[in-house]
Scaffold this motif. Structure first.
Motif, PDB file in Angstrom:
ATOM      1  N   SER A 173       0.851  -1.187   0.000  1.00 32.03           N
ATOM      2  CA  SER A 173       0.000   0.000   0.000  1.00 32.03           C
ATOM      3  C   SER A 173       0.889   1.240   0.000  1.00 32.03           C
ATOM      4  N   ASP A 228      -8.936  -2.199  -9.979  1.00 32.09           N
ATOM      5  CA  ASP A 228      -8.334  -2.080  -8.648  1.00 32.09           C
ATOM      6  C   ASP A 228      -8.844  -3.299  -7.892  1.00 32.09           C
ATOM      7  N   ASP A 246      -8.984  -4.099  -4.949  1.00 29.36           N
ATOM      8  CA  ASP A 246      -9.801  -3.796  -3.763  1.00 29.36           C
ATOM      9  C   ASP A 246     -11.294  -3.853  -4.095  1.00 29.36           C
ATOM     10  N   TRP A 262     -13.390  -6.643  -1.446  1.00 33.25           N
ATOM     11  CA  TRP A 262     -14.197  -6.179  -0.315  1.00 33.25           C
ATOM     12  C   TRP A 262     -15.654  -5.984  -0.710  1.00 33.25           C
ATOM     13  N   GLY A 314      -3.010  -4.301  -7.291  1.00 32.61           N
ATOM     14  CA  GLY A 314      -3.360  -4.529  -5.904  1.00 32.61           C
ATOM     15  C   GLY A 314      -2.223  -5.157  -5.133  1.00 32.61           C
ATOM     16  N   TYR A 367      -2.694  -8.002  -3.376  1.00 31.62           N
ATOM     17  CA  TYR A 367      -3.108  -9.385  -3.143  1.00 31.62           C
ATOM     18  C   TYR A 367      -2.298 -10.346  -4.005  1.00 31.62           C
ATOM     19  N   LYS A 422     -14.137   4.158  -0.870  1.00 26.85           N
ATOM     20  CA  LYS A 422     -13.872   3.318   0.298  1.00 26.85           C
ATOM     21  C   LYS A 422     -14.422   3.914   1.592  1.00 26.85           C
TER      22      LYS A 422
END
Length: 158
Positions: A9, A30, A32, A36, A68, A70, A107
């Motif tokens: 990040s 993205d 994210d 989520w 990302g 991940y 977010k």
């Protein structure tokens, strides 16, 4: 062009992905946004839903950039990419970039809500080189080093 960008990040992943998407007309993901639950902070979606959405994206666009932290998702998308980019500018750069991060309305309901999570985020970012999870330096290094295709590592010196 099918680019995967991974890193800690604050490493510059999103900035680079947005710039490349705009410059080359690429679809942009993205990670994210699929990991989520929409409109919820740190509420994960079911892994099978995440992987299904990732597969839809990487097979549904001829030219794309996905980014990302991940490592497991990056690894799952590797067979579909033409280049892997590892953003690795170092801990201090990532920490400073997170401190200066503008409000992310997709977010957080407000900048105040985002700032209320900043200490947690900074602690998490600082632990990148020591953690062993899918969002750690160890995982990103393993994925990057094992990838035999075109790849670039972006460091502070690059």
């Amino acid at each position: 062009m099918r680019l995967l960008i991974m890193g800690n990040s604050g490493s510059g992943k999103s900035w680079r992905a947005r710039a490349l998407a705009e410059q080359h007309g690429l679809a942009h993901l993205d990670l994210d946004t699929i990991v989520w639950e929409p409109g919820q902070i740190a509420v994960p979606r079911a892994p099978e839903q995440v992987h299904a959405d990732l597969l839809v994206f990487v097979t549904g666009h001829q030219h794309w950039v996905a980014e990302g932290c991940y490592g497991d998702l990056v690894e799952a998308a590797l067979p579909y990419c033409s280049e892997l980019v590892f953003m690795n500018p170092g801990r201090d750069v990532c920490l400073e970039n997170n401190r200066r991060r503008p409000w992310e309305p997709h977010k957080y309901a407000s900048m105040e809500a985002q700032q209320s999570k900043l200490d947690f985020l900074l602690d998490w970012v600082a632990g990148y080189y020591e953690r062993e999870d899918a969002m750690s330096y160890a995982c990103h290094r393993r994925v990057f080093d094992g990838f035999e295709g075109r790849k670039t590592e972006v460091t502070l010196q690059t």
